[in-house]
Design an enzyme around this catalytic site. Structure first.
Site, PDB file in Angstrom:
ATOM      1  N   ASP A   1      -4.729 -27.565 -21.603  1.00  8.04           N
ATOM      2  CA  ASP A   1      -3.381 -28.047 -21.323  1.00  8.04           C
ATOM      3  C   ASP A   1      -3.520 -29.502 -20.876  1.00  8.04           C
ATOM      4  O   ASP A   1      -3.806 -29.768 -19.714  1.00  8.04           O
ATOM      5  CB  ASP A   1      -2.728 -27.194 -20.229  1.00  8.04           C
ATOM      6  CG  ASP A   1      -1.332 -27.663 -19.876  1.00  8.04           C
ATOM      7  OD1 ASP A   1      -0.601 -28.105 -20.780  1.00  8.04           O
ATOM      8  OD2 ASP A   1      -0.969 -27.589 -18.685  1.00  8.04           O
TER       9      ASP A   1
ATOM     10  N   GLU B   1      -2.474 -27.699 -26.475  1.00  7.20           N
ATOM     11  CA  GLU B   1      -1.023 -27.703 -26.591  1.00  7.20           C
ATOM     12  C   GLU B   1      -0.567 -29.004 -27.224  1.00  7.20           C
ATOM     13  O   GLU B   1      -1.028 -30.085 -26.863  1.00  7.20           O
ATOM     14  CB  GLU B   1      -0.378 -27.546 -25.213  1.00  7.20           C
ATOM     15  CG  GLU B   1       1.128 -27.439 -25.274  1.00  7.20           C
ATOM     16  CD  GLU B   1       1.751 -27.176 -23.918  1.00  7.20           C
ATOM     17  OE1 GLU B   1       2.555 -26.253 -23.809  1.00  7.20           O
ATOM     18  OE2 GLU B   1       1.417 -27.913 -22.967  1.00  7.20           O
TER      19      GLU B   1
ATOM     20  N   HIS C   1      -1.648 -25.534 -14.293  1.00  4.53           N
ATOM     21  CA  HIS C   1      -2.270 -26.145 -15.468  1.00  4.53           C
ATOM     22  C   HIS C   1      -3.342 -25.213 -16.046  1.00  4.53           C
ATOM     23  O   HIS C   1      -3.447 -25.071 -17.264  1.00  4.53           O
ATOM     24  CB  HIS C   1      -2.886 -27.499 -15.114  1.00  4.53           C
ATOM     25  CG  HIS C   1      -1.900 -28.443 -14.500  1.00  4.53           C
ATOM     26  ND1 HIS C   1      -0.873 -29.020 -15.199  1.00  4.53           N
ATOM     27  CD2 HIS C   1      -1.772 -28.882 -13.224  1.00  4.53           C
ATOM     28  CE1 HIS C   1      -0.157 -29.785 -14.394  1.00  4.53           C
ATOM     29  NE2 HIS C   1      -0.684 -29.718 -13.189  1.00  4.53           N
TER      30      HIS C   1
END
Length: 180
Positions: free
Chosen positions: A11, A71, A143
Site C-alpha cells: 500500500d 494498489e 497501512h
C-alpha cells in the site's frame, strides 16, 4: 504436502508505505508478516524515496515473496499529492520487479470488493475482514492492513495463474523424475 505461494501486498504512500506478506497453502490463507515503511518528512523527496526503497528491499529479501501486488493510485484533488504518491508507487513497483518478482496492480475498489464484498468499504471494515481471513495476525497500522488486503486480493484474483503455473511445473518435475 500442498505447494504454497507467498504474496506481498504493498500500500504505497510517501509518509507510510504498508506491506503485508501472506502464504497460500491450498485454499488456506496464512499470515506471514506485515509492517509499515515510513519516511522522514524533514528529508528531501529523493531521500524519502530512498528510505522507502531501502525498507521494501529488506521486506523482499527477508520474506522472499513469489508475487507482489500494489494498489493503483486513485485520482486525488491535489495534483502535488498525487504526484508524490505516484513517486512512492514507483518505488513499490520497482523493488519487487528488480528482484524478479511479478508485480500486479489493482484498483482500490477491486481490492475492497475482493476482501470485503463491497467496493466502497471503509478502513475499519477492511481491517476487520483481514483479521477474520488471517486469524491470529497482529496488524500494526491501517497501512499494513490495507497491504494485507492487497495481498489477499491478488491471491484471490491474479494468484490463480501463479498457482496453475506452479502446479504445472511441479507436475512436469514429477513426471521427469519418474522417467529418470
Amino acid at each position: 504436502m500442498p505447494a504454497s505461494l507467498r504474496y506481498l501486498g504493498i500500500d504505497p504512500g510517501l509518509r507510510a508505505t504498508g506491506w503485508g506478506v501472506i502464504e497460500v497453502m491450498g485454499a488456506r490463507l496464512v499470515h506471514v508478516a506485515n509492517g509499515t515503511v515510513t519516511s522522514n518528512e524533514r528529508l528531501s523527496l529523493a531521500e524519502r524515496l530512498v528510505e522507502i526503497e531501502a525498507g521494501l528491499c529488506i521486506v523482499v529479501e527477508t520474506h522472499a515473496p513469489d508475487a507482489a501486488a500494489v494498489e493503483q493510485a486513485f485520482v486525488a484533488r491535489d495534483p502535488l499529492a498525487a504526484l508524490k504518491l505516484g513517486q512512492a508507487r514507483g518505488m513499490a513497483l520497482l523493488v519487487p520487479a528488480r528482484a524478479g518478482i511479478p508485480v500486479a496492480e489493482y484498483a482500490p475498489n477491486h481490492i475492497k470488493k475482493s476482501v470485503v464484498g463491497a467496493g466502497h468499504a471503509d478502513k475499519a471494515q477492511i481491517r476487520m475482514m483481514v483479521e477474520m481471513l488471517l486469524p491470529g495476525a497482529k496488524i500494526g497500522t491501517e497501512h499494513a492492513a490495507d497491504a494485507l488486503a492487497i495481498a489477499i486480493c491478488h491471491a484471490h484474483s491474479g494468484g490463480a495463474n501463479e498457482r496453475i503455473a506452479a502446479a504445472l511445473a511441479r507436475d512436469a518435475g514429477q513426471t521427469k523424475a519418474r522417467r529418470a
